[in-house]
Write a protein that holds these residues in place. Structure first.
Motif, mmCIF file in Angstrom:
data_model
loop_
_atom_site.group_PDB
_atom_site.id
_atom_site.type_symbol
_atom_site.label_atom_id
_atom_site.label_comp_id
_atom_site.label_asym_id
_atom_site.label_seq_id
_atom_site.Cartn_x
_atom_site.Cartn_y
_atom_site.Cartn_z
ATOM 1 N N VAL A 293 -34.605 35.963 11.461
ATOM 2 C CA VAL A 293 -34.880 34.675 10.813
ATOM 3 C C VAL A 293 -36.361 34.302 10.931
ATOM 4 C CG1 VAL A 293 -34.493 32.182 10.999
ATOM 5 C CG2 VAL A 293 -32.551 33.754 10.998
ATOM 6 N N ASP A 294 -36.955 33.935 9.794
ATOM 7 C CA ASP A 294 -38.298 33.354 9.736
ATOM 8 C C ASP A 294 -38.169 31.942 9.174
ATOM 9 O OD1 ASP A 294 -39.114 35.837 10.480
ATOM 10 O OD2 ASP A 294 -40.276 36.263 8.663
ATOM 11 N N PHE A 295 -39.102 31.066 9.607
ATOM 12 C CA PHE A 295 -39.157 29.741 8.987
ATOM 13 C C PHE A 295 -40.577 29.207 9.082
ATOM 14 C CE2 PHE A 295 -39.141 25.151 8.852
ATOM 15 C CZ PHE A 295 -38.383 24.910 7.706
ATOM 16 N N VAL A 306 -40.984 29.987 13.274
ATOM 17 C CA VAL A 306 -39.984 30.951 13.752
ATOM 18 C C VAL A 306 -40.239 32.260 13.033
ATOM 19 C CG1 VAL A 306 -37.525 31.476 13.974
ATOM 20 C CG2 VAL A 306 -38.302 29.097 14.135
ATOM 21 N N LYS A 307 -40.292 33.351 13.793
ATOM 22 C CA LYS A 307 -40.606 34.646 13.196
ATOM 23 C C LYS A 307 -39.721 35.734 13.810
ATOM 24 C CE LYS A 307 -44.475 37.843 12.429
ATOM 25 N NZ LYS A 307 -45.912 38.079 12.697
ATOM 26 N N ALA A 344 -36.704 33.423 5.534
ATOM 27 C CA ALA A 344 -36.342 34.846 5.516
ATOM 28 C C ALA A 344 -35.283 35.064 6.576
ATOM 29 C CB ALA A 344 -37.564 35.730 5.785
ATOM 30 N N GLY A 345 -34.522 36.138 6.436
ATOM 31 C CA GLY A 345 -33.468 36.430 7.395
ATOM 32 C C GLY A 345 -32.175 35.716 7.053
ATOM 33 N N GLU A 346 -31.227 35.765 8.010
ATOM 34 C CA GLU A 346 -29.889 35.249 7.740
ATOM 35 C C GLU A 346 -29.350 34.522 8.964
ATOM 36 O OE1 GLU A 346 -25.494 36.968 6.308
ATOM 37 O OE2 GLU A 346 -27.126 38.333 6.845
ATOM 38 N N LEU A 347 -28.630 33.427 8.713
ATOM 39 C CA LEU A 347 -27.916 32.700 9.756
ATOM 40 C C LEU A 347 -26.428 32.767 9.470
ATOM 41 C CD1 LEU A 347 -30.147 29.500 10.071
ATOM 42 C CD2 LEU A 347 -29.795 31.199 11.862
ATOM 43 N N LYS A 348 -25.644 33.166 10.463
ATOM 44 C CA LYS A 348 -24.194 33.214 10.330
ATOM 45 C C LYS A 348 -23.575 32.215 11.303
ATOM 46 C CE LYS A 348 -23.931 38.076 8.915
ATOM 47 N NZ LYS A 348 -23.322 39.411 9.211
ATOM 48 N N PHE A 349 -22.745 31.334 10.767
ATOM 49 C CA PHE A 349 -22.148 30.282 11.578
ATOM 50 C C PHE A 349 -20.687 30.606 11.870
ATOM 51 C CE2 PHE A 349 -25.669 28.359 9.293
ATOM 52 C CZ PHE A 349 -26.328 27.684 10.309
ATOM 53 N N GLY A 350 -20.231 30.181 13.051
ATOM 54 C CA GLY A 350 -18.855 30.418 13.456
ATOM 55 C C GLY A 350 -17.902 29.419 12.837
ATOM 56 N N THR A 351 -16.681 29.456 13.305
ATOM 57 C CA THR A 351 -15.621 28.613 12.750
ATOM 58 C C THR A 351 -15.306 27.455 13.695
ATOM 59 O OG1 THR A 351 -13.938 30.022 13.787
ATOM 60 C CG2 THR A 351 -14.576 30.545 11.536
ATOM 61 N N ARG A 352 -14.732 26.400 13.123
ATOM 62 C CA ARG A 352 -14.244 25.229 13.860
ATOM 63 C C ARG A 352 -15.338 24.595 14.722
ATOM 64 N NH1 ARG A 352 -10.649 29.033 15.131
ATOM 65 N NH2 ARG A 352 -10.894 28.762 17.384
ATOM 66 N N LEU A 353 -16.533 24.448 14.165
ATOM 67 C CA LEU A 353 -17.637 23.842 14.910
ATOM 68 C C LEU A 353 -17.605 22.327 14.752
ATOM 69 C CD1 LEU A 353 -20.618 26.237 14.034
ATOM 70 C CD2 LEU A 353 -19.013 26.381 15.946
ATOM 71 N N GLU A 354 -17.629 21.610 15.870
ATOM 72 C CA GLU A 354 -17.744 20.152 15.880
ATOM 73 C C GLU A 354 -19.007 19.817 16.669
ATOM 74 O OE1 GLU A 354 -15.937 18.001 14.340
ATOM 75 O OE2 GLU A 354 -14.281 19.273 13.653
ATOM 76 N N VAL A 355 -20.063 19.421 15.945
ATOM 77 C CA VAL A 355 -21.388 19.270 16.544
ATOM 78 C C VAL A 355 -21.715 17.800 16.761
ATOM 79 C CG1 VAL A 355 -23.860 19.741 16.276
ATOM 80 C CG2 VAL A 355 -22.171 21.377 15.403
ATOM 81 N N VAL A 356 -22.242 17.486 17.945
ATOM 82 C CA VAL A 356 -22.810 16.164 18.236
ATOM 83 C C VAL A 356 -24.275 16.370 18.591
ATOM 84 C CG1 VAL A 356 -22.872 14.333 19.962
ATOM 85 C CG2 VAL A 356 -20.714 14.950 18.904
ATOM 86 N N TYR A 357 -25.157 15.585 17.937
ATOM 87 C CA TYR A 357 -26.599 15.814 18.041
ATOM 88 C C TYR A 357 -27.302 14.549 18.515
ATOM 89 C CZ TYR A 357 -31.372 16.975 16.410
ATOM 90 O OH TYR A 357 -32.728 17.211 16.332
ATOM 91 N N LEU A 358 -28.027 14.622 19.630
ATOM 92 C CA LEU A 358 -28.866 13.536 20.126
ATOM 93 C C LEU A 358 -30.296 13.856 19.742
ATOM 94 C CD1 LEU A 358 -28.748 11.726 23.515
ATOM 95 C CD2 LEU A 358 -30.877 12.794 22.843
ATOM 96 N N ASP A 359 -30.886 13.029 18.865
ATOM 97 C CA ASP A 359 -32.221 13.323 18.374
ATOM 98 C C ASP A 359 -33.283 12.764 19.317
ATOM 99 O OD1 ASP A 359 -31.720 10.595 17.583
ATOM 100 O OD2 ASP A 359 -33.507 10.747 16.346
ATOM 101 N N GLN A 360 -34.464 13.351 19.273
ATOM 102 C CA GLN A 360 -35.549 12.996 20.194
ATOM 103 C C GLN A 360 -36.025 11.561 19.995
ATOM 104 O OE1 GLN A 360 -38.961 15.507 19.824
ATOM 105 N NE2 GLN A 360 -40.035 14.624 21.558
ATOM 106 N N LEU A 361 -36.036 11.070 18.758
ATOM 107 C CA LEU A 361 -36.588 9.754 18.463
ATOM 108 C C LEU A 361 -35.564 8.635 18.600
ATOM 109 C CD1 LEU A 361 -38.742 10.686 15.349
ATOM 110 C CD2 LEU A 361 -39.473 10.494 17.736
ATOM 111 N N ARG A 362 -34.312 8.988 18.960
ATOM 112 C CA ARG A 362 -33.247 7.996 19.137
ATOM 113 C C ARG A 362 -33.047 7.160 17.875
ATOM 114 N NH1 ARG A 362 -33.580 11.377 22.496
ATOM 115 N NH2 ARG A 362 -33.872 11.088 24.725
ATOM 116 N N ALA A 363 -33.239 7.807 16.704
ATOM 117 C CA ALA A 363 -33.158 7.081 15.442
ATOM 118 C C ALA A 363 -31.728 6.667 15.113
ATOM 119 C CB ALA A 363 -33.719 7.950 14.304
ATOM 120 N N GLN A 364 -30.739 7.216 15.843
ATOM 121 C CA GLN A 364 -29.346 6.873 15.557
ATOM 122 C C GLN A 364 -28.973 5.485 16.076
ATOM 123 O OE1 GLN A 364 -28.877 10.482 17.561
ATOM 124 N NE2 GLN A 364 -27.495 11.376 16.082
#
Length: 612
Positions: A293-295, A306-307, A344-364
């Motif tokens: 993966v590149d970005f 990312v390289k 560039a590159g590829e990302l493969k995601f798994g199944t049944r993912l339940e994500v909770v994300y705490l952001d740095q700026l506390r914008a939530q």
């Protein structure tokens, strides 16, 4: 020689005093760390010492000629100009005879000593460099005592270590507030604790302080329990009625009134937060896989953030992301969450993912909404770990009093805002937690509780943090930005990474000097060349190439069978097939684990041979 003497200092904001008849002396050469729970009054104390506020009662006496400077907790908004101009704003003559050109020479020497570019534009600097410029501004006044309020907040580890080294080598006397335990242990020569308005001196290392404080609180709890028992006995006696107007009985009544007054004035210790994560059903064995993966952001130049990233994040992994500010840690997190697409590159995601994300700026967190509204989104109840609970009671678990639950979130301190965001996020079922700088502004008790919760969490954790102790206590591997978009994974926490990096650094030539002291370094032993790792044979290469497809097939079958079991109609029509499907799901789980273990084994052989 005492630089600062505080006598009977008292200050309150309408409720119980945050400082009650406090006495303290700071001597030359000391580095005193002030610790205490969030909201205990540490920042108020620092403002009083700096002269930004006047105390209700008591005195703060500086020794004659002593200069005090302060590095504030937050970077002032709207500060513009070059680095030279910002630092020069702190210049004051060291004596009546210092001329302007001498001040300018002193300023240039200070900028050089702190590795700052005079012509750089202050607003365009990173957060770490801005903190360094503000530190230079405070030092430009030539202080005898430097006040620091959370100096490591939002700094990367490299900047924190630079500050540690600079302050130690400067020989300055310090009075500082910090929840960064590694920073505290490195700098503090003495610890003072602010607890319920009382300042206690602990002239011992941090680890010893934790033990002694726990012992003191245990003794206090036993004493209070004995007094409460005696008070209950006296209350029972008075309810039975005084049999005679004897002097002894009147004395007993007077003593009972004193016990009641003492009990009313007692300030209970603030409890620890009660945190629980609502865990969702288990995800698939693979959470996310990055393949080459590149970005890079459009127009950001030739160097990507990312390289060539090769990464497998499996269920139950706890990975810490580490790197200097601007290295792309938050960008990498968003890539791994699928919020950004790789160039560039590829990302493969798994199944049944339940994500909770705490952001740095506390914008939530919406500052205009009350704490209740932020957590429960207008409802009176929340569901945590499958159990329904009133939002007021739930907020009490996170140390918010009922009367504060109805106040706007904008009045919260940094630590309280962080706790509120954790309370909001932990109501949502998750098997993947992504936390961006979760430790900022949290006191040590809440930090330790959060660490325990994350260690016990059965799902996957991705955490960005510059808290070295936190990383050591929580993560199982560390993903480090090595420059030019290259990320490398190390087993263990920060200390493990630092030790491996030190082992892999090339030996310096005898007689070379250290950049910090300029003294000759001793020759270091040259490591013997290790035998070259073996390469994969043809059969193993074919097996490795086939494993991803095999994993995908297993996870696809797993998802299909899980979907059948989730369909009520399937139970009505084909109930007899249910036991066989459950048995097959268990078999898939075991087979997937075996395939992943084999994949890791072959990939390790391949990587070792390529790096040799």
């Amino acid at each position: 020689m005492p630089l600062l003497t505080i006598n009977d200092l008292t200050h309150a904001f309408g409720g119980p005093p945050v400082l009650e008849e406090v006495n303290l002396q700071v001597d030359a050469g000391e580095r005193v760390c002030l610790v205490g729970r969030n909201g205990s009054g540490k920042s108020t104390f620092m403002k009083l010492l700096a002269g930004d506020m006047a105390p209700d009662r008591g005195t703060i006496v500086k020794a004659p000629g002593v200069r005090v400077a302060r590095l504030p907790q937050d970077i002032p908004a709207g500060l513009t100009g070059t680095v030279h101009d910002v630092v020069a704003a702190g210049l004051v003559p060291l004596n009546d005879h210092e001329e302007d050109w001498e001040q300018e020479v002193r300023l240039e020497n200070l900028l050089e000593r702190m590795s700052l570019t005079p012509t750089a534009d202050f607003p365009s600097l990173s957060g770490g460099l801005k903190r360094r410029v503000l530190l230079a501004q405070a030092l430009a006044s030539g202080p005898d005592l430097l006040l620091l309020d959370e100096p490591t907040n939002h700094l990367d580890i490299e900047s924190i270590q630079w500050m540690e080294t600079f302050l130690l080598e400067s020989g300055l006397s310090l009075f500082f507030v910090s929840h960064d335990r590694a920073f505290l242990k490195k700098l503090a020569t003495r610890i003072v604790e602010l607890d319920r308005g009382v300042l206690t001196n602990w002239d011992c290392p941090y680890e010893t302080f934790l033990v002694r404080r726990a012992e003191r609180l245990e003794v206090q709890e036993r004493e209070w329990a004995q007094k409460d028992k005696f008070l209950a006995q006296e209350e029972a006696w008075i309810r039975r009625g005084i049999k005679a107007r004897r002097t002894r009985d009147q004395g007993r009544v007077t003593r009972l009134k004193q016990l009641r007054a003492e009990r009313r004035s007692r300030r209970e210790l603030q409890g620890n937060a009660t945190m629980r994560v609502s865990e969702a059903d288990r995800s698939g064995q693979r959470v996310v896989e990055a393949i080459g993966v590149d970005f890079a952001y459009p127009g950001a130049g030739d160097t990507p953030l990312v390289k060539g990233l090769e990464l497998m994040v499996g269920r139950g992994d706890k990975i810490g992301l580490l790197g200097p500010n601007g290295a792309g840690k938050t960008t990498l997190v968003k890539l791994l969450l699928g919020e950004l697409q790789p160039t560039a590159g590829e990302l493969k995601f798994g199944t049944r993912l339940e994500v909770v994300y705490l952001d740095q700026l506390r914008a939530q967190i919406d500052g205009d909404k009350t704490m209740m509204e932020n957590v429960a989104e207008g409802n009176d109840h929340v569901t945590v770990d499958g159990k329904r609970k009133h939002v007021i009671s739930y907020l009490e678990d996170f140390l918010f009093e009922p009367d504060r639950a109805r106040t706007p979130a904008r009045v919260l301190s940094g630590g309280e805002r962080n706790r509120l965001l954790l309370a909001r996020l932990f109501t949502k079922p998750a098997n993947v937690l992504v936390l961006d700088e979760p430790t900022n502004d949290l006191d040590s008790e809440t930090l330790e509780l959060l660490e325990s919760l994350l260690v016990d969490f059965g799902g996957t954790l991705l955490v960005v943090s510059h808290d070295r102790d936190f990383l050591d206590n929580v993560v199982t591997s560390t993903l480090v930005a090595e420059g030019d978009g290259v990320w490398r994974e190390y087993v263990g926490g920060y200390s493990d990474y630092a030790a491996e990096r030190a082992r892999n650094q090339p030996a310096k030539a005898p007689g070379s000097t250290t950049p910090a002291t300029g003294e000759p370094e001793k020759a270091k032993p040259v490591w013997k060349k290790q035998p070259k790792p073996r390469k994969l044979n043809g059969k193993e290469k074919a097996e490795l190439e086939a494993l991803p497809a095999k994993i995908e097939a297993l996870e696809a079958e797993q998802a299909e069978l899980t979907g059948k079991l989730a369909d009520p109609a399937f139970y009505a029509e084909k109930a007899a097939e249910v036991p066989a499907i459950k048995a097959r799901l268990d078999a898939i789980e075991e087979e997937t684990l075996e395939v992943f273990a084999r994949w890791e084994e072959l990939e390790a052989i391949k990587t070792a041979s390529e790096q040799a």
